[in-house]
Design a protein around this motif. Structure first.
Motif, mmCIF file in Angstrom:
data_model
loop_
_atom_site.group_PDB
_atom_site.id
_atom_site.type_symbol
_atom_site.label_atom_id
_atom_site.label_comp_id
_atom_site.label_asym_id
_atom_site.label_seq_id
_atom_site.Cartn_x
_atom_site.Cartn_y
_atom_site.Cartn_z
ATOM 1 N N UNK A 88 20.914 -5.035 -4.130
ATOM 2 C CA UNK A 88 20.181 -3.774 -4.200
ATOM 3 C C UNK A 88 18.993 -3.820 -3.247
ATOM 4 N N UNK A 89 19.001 -2.913 -2.273
ATOM 5 C CA UNK A 89 17.910 -2.824 -1.292
ATOM 6 C C UNK A 89 17.591 -4.168 -0.635
ATOM 7 N N UNK A 90 18.635 -4.905 -0.307
ATOM 8 C CA UNK A 90 18.446 -6.181 0.371
ATOM 9 C C UNK A 90 18.102 -7.341 -0.529
ATOM 10 N N UNK A 91 18.018 -7.107 -1.834
ATOM 11 C CA UNK A 91 17.709 -8.187 -2.778
ATOM 12 C C UNK A 91 18.938 -8.508 -3.610
ATOM 13 N N UNK A 92 19.159 -9.805 -3.816
ATOM 14 C CA UNK A 92 20.287 -10.228 -4.626
ATOM 15 C C UNK A 92 19.855 -10.465 -6.073
ATOM 16 N N UNK A 94 21.345 -11.784 -9.825
ATOM 17 C CA UNK A 94 22.411 -12.591 -10.425
ATOM 18 C C UNK A 94 22.471 -12.231 -11.910
ATOM 19 N N UNK A 95 23.618 -11.721 -12.324
ATOM 20 C CA UNK A 95 23.757 -11.281 -13.717
ATOM 21 C C UNK A 95 24.594 -12.278 -14.513
ATOM 22 N N UNK A 96 24.039 -12.741 -15.638
ATOM 23 C CA UNK A 96 24.744 -13.644 -16.551
ATOM 24 C C UNK A 96 23.979 -13.675 -17.867
ATOM 25 N N UNK A 97 24.688 -13.939 -18.938
ATOM 26 C CA UNK A 97 24.058 -14.050 -20.265
ATOM 27 C C UNK A 97 23.258 -12.795 -20.632
ATOM 28 N N UNK A 98 23.758 -11.646 -20.162
ATOM 29 C CA UNK A 98 23.110 -10.361 -20.458
ATOM 30 C C UNK A 98 21.709 -10.247 -19.864
ATOM 31 N N UNK A 99 21.450 -11.000 -18.781
ATOM 32 C CA UNK A 99 20.151 -10.947 -18.108
ATOM 33 C C UNK A 99 20.353 -10.940 -16.597
ATOM 34 N N UNK A 100 19.341 -10.473 -15.899
ATOM 35 C CA UNK A 100 19.344 -10.505 -14.440
ATOM 36 C C UNK A 100 18.362 -11.574 -13.958
ATOM 37 N N UNK A 101 18.772 -12.258 -12.882
ATOM 38 C CA UNK A 101 17.951 -13.338 -12.327
ATOM 39 C C UNK A 101 17.768 -13.110 -10.826
ATOM 40 N N UNK A 102 16.700 -13.700 -10.301
ATOM 41 C CA UNK A 102 16.517 -13.797 -8.861
ATOM 42 C C UNK A 102 16.280 -15.261 -8.526
ATOM 43 N N UNK A 103 16.647 -15.677 -7.342
ATOM 44 C CA UNK A 103 16.520 -17.087 -6.977
ATOM 45 C C UNK A 103 15.177 -17.342 -6.307
ATOM 46 N N UNK A 104 14.528 -18.420 -6.728
ATOM 47 C CA UNK A 104 13.226 -18.768 -6.165
ATOM 48 C C UNK A 104 13.002 -20.271 -6.263
ATOM 49 N N UNK A 105 12.865 -20.923 -5.094
ATOM 50 C CA UNK A 105 12.549 -22.347 -5.017
ATOM 51 C C UNK A 105 13.491 -23.215 -5.844
ATOM 52 N N UNK A 106 14.762 -22.937 -5.721
ATOM 53 C CA UNK A 106 15.760 -23.765 -6.397
ATOM 54 C C UNK A 106 16.007 -23.421 -7.849
ATOM 55 N N UNK A 107 15.294 -22.429 -8.376
ATOM 56 C CA UNK A 107 15.486 -22.015 -9.768
ATOM 57 C C UNK A 107 15.873 -20.542 -9.813
ATOM 58 N N UNK A 109 15.031 -17.102 -11.837
ATOM 59 C CA UNK A 109 13.996 -16.514 -12.682
ATOM 60 C C UNK A 109 14.487 -15.193 -13.247
ATOM 61 N N UNK A 110 14.288 -15.019 -14.548
ATOM 62 C CA UNK A 110 14.689 -13.774 -15.209
ATOM 63 C C UNK A 110 13.795 -12.635 -14.718
ATOM 64 N N UNK A 111 14.411 -11.555 -14.279
ATOM 65 C CA UNK A 111 13.653 -10.379 -13.827
ATOM 66 C C UNK A 111 14.298 -9.111 -14.383
ATOM 67 N N UNK A 112 13.543 -8.047 -14.349
ATOM 68 C CA UNK A 112 14.087 -6.736 -14.729
ATOM 69 C C UNK A 112 14.438 -5.978 -13.464
ATOM 70 N N UNK A 113 15.615 -5.366 -13.389
ATOM 71 C CA UNK A 113 15.979 -4.596 -12.194
ATOM 72 C C UNK A 113 14.975 -3.482 -11.924
ATOM 73 N N UNK A 114 14.754 -3.200 -10.645
ATOM 74 C CA UNK A 114 13.792 -2.173 -10.264
ATOM 75 C C UNK A 114 14.407 -0.774 -10.364
ATOM 76 N N UNK A 115 13.523 0.225 -10.422
ATOM 77 C CA UNK A 115 13.960 1.618 -10.462
ATOM 78 C C UNK A 115 14.852 1.912 -9.255
ATOM 79 N N UNK A 116 15.981 2.544 -9.515
ATOM 80 C CA UNK A 116 16.939 2.844 -8.454
ATOM 81 C C UNK A 116 18.131 1.902 -8.435
#
Length: 207
Positions: A88-92, A94-107, A109-116
């Motif tokens: 979405x808008x150039x950002x990846x 990762x969806x699993x376990x009913x949560x969204x994640x973003x990758x940062x420094x080898x880990x 991190x759980x995040x909430x998807x942005x508007x849109x």
């Protein structure tokens, strides 16, 4: 004969008058009952007018909000097995376990998807939330609407009510009053029919 006609007309006028008065009284009683029921259903825990001031200004500058914890809660994991990648808008995401994640420094991190942000299928365990003839789908504190065959993340309208927040919500202070924040959405704790709930009172704009 004229005397009888006058008596008949006077009686008819009186009957019409009583009917109109009775109808008006009935309408007033119905309205009063509705207002009373509405007030009884929802009560707030606010001790001042901060909530009403906030509700009049949906967009709230982050500079006016103080988080009770020095750092926002961050949930991170090493791996996300069986993940689905969503761009979405150039950002990846990762969806699993009913949560969204973003990758940062080898880990991850759980995040909430942005508007849109859009998906074809809603996360599991979502709940339908109805407010002013609008249907929202709430999943892990994120609000979606159905649009053109997809589900799009949106900011909910002021007054939208949910009955639970994600575990990693934050407590914040605005104008001396404590609120609850998740994904930049500001909630106030309320009681509805004796049940604890959270009402949307604003959206925090990051600066």
């Amino acid at each position: 004969m004229k005397k009888h006609i006058k008596i008949y007309l006077a009686t008819a006028v009186l009957l019409v008058g009583f009917t109109v008065q009775g109808t008006a009284q009935s309408k007033r009683n119905t309205k009063d009952k509705t207002v009373t029921t509405t007030v009884a259903k929802r009560t707030t825990t606010s001790k001042n007018t901060a909530a009403s001031n906030t509700a009049n200004n949906k967009r709230i500058s982050s500079s006016k909000v103080t988080y009770k914890t020095p750092k926002k809660k961050v949930v991170a994991v090493r791996n996300v097995p069986r993940r689905t990648v969503v761009n979405h808008n150039g950002q990846q995401y990762y969806y699993a376990n009913n949560k969204y994640y973003t990758q940062s420094r080898g880990s991850y991190i759980v995040i909430a998807p942005k508007v849109g942000f859009r998906v074809k299928t809603l996360p599991i365990n979502y709940k339908r939330v109805r407010h002013q003839n609008h249907d929202y789908y709430n999943a892990q504190g994120v609000f979606y609407v159905y649009l053109n065959g997809e589900y799009e993340v949106v900011d909910p309208e002021i007054g939208t009510v949910v009955y639970e927040l994600p575990d990693d919500y934050e407590k914040v202070v605005l104008d001396g009053q404590t609120y609850y924040e998740y994904s930049n959405i500001l909630y106030e704790k309320v009681q509805i029919d004796g049940t604890r709930a959270y009402e949307v009172v604003g959206v925090i704009e990051m600066e």
